[in-house]
Design an enzyme around this catalytic site. Structure first.
Site, PDB file in Angstrom:
ATOM      1  N   ALA A  92      -6.412  14.943  -3.890  1.00  0.00           N
ATOM      2  CA  ALA A  92      -5.583  15.449  -2.788  1.00  0.00           C
ATOM      3  C   ALA A  92      -4.319  14.611  -2.603  1.00  0.00           C
ATOM      4  CB  ALA A  92      -6.388  15.490  -1.497  1.00  0.00           C
ATOM      5  N   THR A  93      -4.363  13.341  -2.968  1.00  0.00           N
ATOM      6  CA  THR A  93      -3.159  12.502  -2.840  1.00  0.00           C
ATOM      7  C   THR A  93      -2.040  13.101  -3.684  1.00  0.00           C
ATOM      8  OG1 THR A  93      -4.455  10.516  -2.445  1.00  0.00           O
ATOM      9  CG2 THR A  93      -2.210  10.185  -3.269  1.00  0.00           C
ATOM     10  N   ASN A 173      -9.276  13.181   8.814  1.00  0.00           N
ATOM     11  CA  ASN A 173     -10.259  12.375   8.076  1.00  0.00           C
ATOM     12  C   ASN A 173     -10.986  11.356   8.943  1.00  0.00           C
ATOM     13  OD1 ASN A 173      -7.381  11.665   7.748  1.00  0.00           O
ATOM     14  ND2 ASN A 173      -8.212   9.709   7.083  1.00  0.00           N
ATOM     15  N   GLN A 201     -10.327  17.453   3.781  1.00  0.00           N
ATOM     16  CA  GLN A 201     -11.563  17.309   4.563  1.00  0.00           C
ATOM     17  C   GLN A 201     -12.129  18.652   5.012  1.00  0.00           C
ATOM     18  OE1 GLN A 201     -13.246  14.561   5.018  1.00  0.00           O
ATOM     19  NE2 GLN A 201     -11.779  12.962   4.504  1.00  0.00           N
ATOM     20  N   SER A 221      -9.571  18.160  -2.528  1.00  0.00           N
ATOM     21  CA  SER A 221     -10.065  16.983  -3.258  1.00  0.00           C
ATOM     22  C   SER A 221     -11.499  17.225  -3.724  1.00  0.00           C
ATOM     23  CB  SER A 221     -10.023  15.775  -2.320  1.00  0.00           C
ATOM     24  OG  SER A 221     -10.655  14.667  -2.928  1.00  0.00           O
ATOM     25  N   GLY A 222     -11.815  16.841  -4.963  1.00  0.00           N
ATOM     26  CA  GLY A 222     -13.158  17.068  -5.514  1.00  0.00           C
ATOM     27  C   GLY A 222     -14.233  16.195  -4.889  1.00  0.00           C
ATOM     28  N   HIS A 223     -13.877  14.925  -4.624  1.00  0.00           N
ATOM     29  CA  HIS A 223     -14.946  13.990  -4.238  1.00  0.00           C
ATOM     30  C   HIS A 223     -15.349  14.080  -2.769  1.00  0.00           C
ATOM     31  CE1 HIS A 223     -12.628  10.624  -2.272  1.00  0.00           C
ATOM     32  NE2 HIS A 223     -11.632  11.185  -2.917  1.00  0.00           N
ATOM     33  N   THR A 259      -2.798  17.159 -20.369  1.00  0.00           N
ATOM     34  CA  THR A 259      -4.051  17.800 -20.785  1.00  0.00           C
ATOM     35  C   THR A 259      -5.061  17.735 -19.652  1.00  0.00           C
ATOM     36  OG1 THR A 259      -3.607  17.100 -23.035  1.00  0.00           O
ATOM     37  CG2 THR A 259      -5.877  17.776 -22.543  1.00  0.00           C
ATOM     38  N   CYS A 345      -8.476  -0.075   9.520  1.00  0.00           N
ATOM     39  CA  CYS A 345      -9.205  -1.333   9.459  1.00  0.00           C
ATOM     40  C   CYS A 345      -9.397  -1.709   7.993  1.00  0.00           C
ATOM     41  CB  CYS A 345     -10.570  -1.169  10.115  1.00  0.00           C
ATOM     42  SG  CYS A 345     -10.456  -0.636  11.815  1.00  0.00           S
TER      43      CYS A 345
HETATM   44  N1  PMP Z   1      -6.108  13.736   2.707  1.00  0.00           N
HETATM   45  C1  PMP Z   1      -7.175  13.480   3.462  1.00  0.00           C
HETATM   46  C2  PMP Z   1      -7.273  14.104   4.813  1.00  0.00           C
HETATM   47  C3  PMP Z   1      -8.185  12.642   2.991  1.00  0.00           C
HETATM   48  O1  PMP Z   1      -9.245  12.386   3.758  1.00  0.00           O
HETATM   49  C4  PMP Z   1      -8.067  12.087   1.699  1.00  0.00           C
HETATM   50  C5  PMP Z   1      -9.129  11.160   1.155  1.00  0.00           C
HETATM   51  N2  PMP Z   1      -9.467  10.133   2.019  1.00  0.00           N
HETATM   52  C6  PMP Z   1      -6.935  12.397   0.939  1.00  0.00           C
HETATM   53  C7  PMP Z   1      -5.977  13.231   1.473  1.00  0.00           C
HETATM   54  C8  PMP Z   1      -6.757  11.842  -0.445  1.00  0.00           C
HETATM   55  O2  PMP Z   1      -7.670  12.439  -1.318  1.00  0.00           O
HETATM   56  P1  PMP Z   1      -7.939  11.903  -2.784  1.00  0.00           P
HETATM   57  O3  PMP Z   1      -8.886  10.742  -2.626  1.00  0.00           O
HETATM   58  O4  PMP Z   1      -8.552  13.053  -3.498  1.00  0.00           O
HETATM   59  O5  PMP Z   1      -6.639  11.496  -3.358  1.00  0.00           O
END
Ligand code: PMP
Length: 404
Positions: A92-93, A173, A201, A221-223, A259, A345
């Site tokens: 997502a970043t 988040n 989120q 975001s996948g994780h 790729t 924090c």
């Molecule tokens: N946006 C939000 C609201 C998030 O909570 C996060 C992850 N903490 C991110 C973006 C970034 O996601 P990623 O770890 O997949 O880069």
């Protein structure tokens, strides 16, 4: 010397494993474990079906390509998008950066140089906004109410014919609070601007329909959804132009060349599909667990205040403060549960308030910590009882020490 170092590190690793096995994980908003069903789908793509999905002159590439396209369709289905409106990113970043930088740099050429966002956004949104400010954009950051939700009137006042993009997250988040994205998108479009939402989120946790809500750009975001780390996606509504910040072989419609990591794409697709299938039952289950947790805590901790709106919130999120507690001391006491204290924090557990909690206007700024508990797919009733017991004991003992 080397032997001693090795045996020390093996001991430490045993110790960490033991702690890991006995700890209750309640930090699902930080990240989620990969679901076993997702992992199983991914594994063949590391070894057997290893072809380059962009080399489709033979069966290896064709199979890999098919798998990537299936994943793209699975992701699109969750938000009612078309497959070709989804591009893969590293998370997502990157999706946030690409959406914001890419859209604004294009729209600047059309004379639009204003951007609207919110003070409680994730750093991966605030970061590119800071960069664009240096490029001459006017960036307006809207405040939030004590609920964590923006005032629609503030947005109306900030919008102008010069607004290029409005970027407002779907779910926060830290406090899990949901912004009214459908209402926001309508106003943004009336003004002729684009609307992006960071749904890292929210995706797979609440129902999002990009057509019904009129969303132009949406980050995933996948994780956060029991998929692998290092993969995400950006929904780009058909017809929207983004200026890329990487150049290469033209993959992903030229917007994000390189790729594709096939196993990760497959994992994200499978995770998205599972999240969609289980969304309703899972949100009901999580809401009931959260209600139980909050009730247990409130019975014993009268100074507890919930940060942000309790109704307009992800079902698995609880964020609260209690009087006279600092993060570092609390962290030392909490050995059996994994929770977090807000992103501002440090990882050692700082005592400062996060910028998200500080932004909740109207709340007295008390020198205490905000505790984020995020529940997920593998959280059980027993986990809730254990977490409540451990938190109550730790908080009471710290408050007692402070008073003594
Ligand atoms: N946006 C939000 C609201 C998030 O909570 C996060 C992850 N903490 C991110 C973006 C970034 O996601 P990623 O770890 O997949 O880069």
């Amino acid at each position: 010397m080397r032997k001693m170092y090795l045996s020390k590190s093996i001991c430490f690793s045993f110790f960490l494993n033991a702690v890991l096995c006995s700890s209750t994980y309640l930090d699902y908003q930080a990240t989620t474990p990969v679901d076993q069903r997702v992992l199983e789908k991914m594994l063949p793509f590391f070894t057997k079906i290893f072809g380059n999905p962009h080399s489709t002159t033979h069966i290896f590439g064709k199979k890999a390509n098919q798998a990537v396209e299936t994943a793209r369709a699975q992701i699109a289905a969750v938000i009612n998008a078309e497959s070709e409106e989804i591009i893969f990113t590293s998370g997502a970043t990157e999706a946030n950066n690409l959406a914001i930088l890419g859209a604004c740099r294009h729209l600047k050429k059309l004379g639009k140089n204003e951007i609207i966002s919110v003070v409680t956004e994730h750093k991966s949104v605030l970061g590119p906004l800071k960069a664009l400010r240096k490029e001459g954009f006017k960036v307006i950051l809207l405040p939030v109410q004590s609920s964590g939700i923006i005032k629609i009137e503030d947005l109306k006042k900030a919008l102008s014919p010069k607004t290029a993009l409005v970027t407002i997250m779907a779910a926060n988040n830290e406090i899990g609070v949901l912004q009214p994205i459908k209402i926001i998108a309508k106003l943004v479009h009336q003004c002729g601007a684009l609307f992006h939402t960071d749904a890292a989120q929210a995706f797979g946790k609440i129902v999002i329909d990009v057509k019904d809500s009129n969303i132009d750009l949406l980050s995933i975001s996948g994780h956060k959804i029991y998929g692998p780390k290092g993969i995400g996606a950006l929904f780009i509504r058909k017809g929207i132009t983004l200026i890329p910040f990487t150049y290469g072989g033209g993959q992903e419609r030229g917007v994000r060349p390189g790729t594709l990591p096939v196993p990760l794409c497959v994992g994200l697709g499978e995770a998205a599909q599972l999240a969609q299938q289980e969304l309703l039952s899972e949100s009901e289950r999580l809401l009931s667990l959260r209600t139980k947790l909050l009730n247990l805590l409130q019975q014993q901790l009268p100074s507890l205040t919930v940060n942000g709106d309790l109704q307009e919130r992800l079902p698995g999120n609880l964020n609260f403060s209690v009087k006279n507690i600092d993060g570092k001391s609390l962290l030392k006491q909490l050995q059996g549960i994994a929770i977090s204290f807000g992103s501002a924090c440090t990882s050692e557990g700082g005592s400062g308030l996060s910028y998200v909690i500080e932004a909740l206007q109207g709340k007295p700024i008390v020198p205490t910590v905000a505790i984020r508990i995020s529940l997920g797919r593998f959280t059980t009733e027993d986990d809730i009882t254990k977490a409540a017991e451990e938190l109550i004991t730790a908080i009471k003992s710290l408050q007692h020490k402070k008073l003594a």
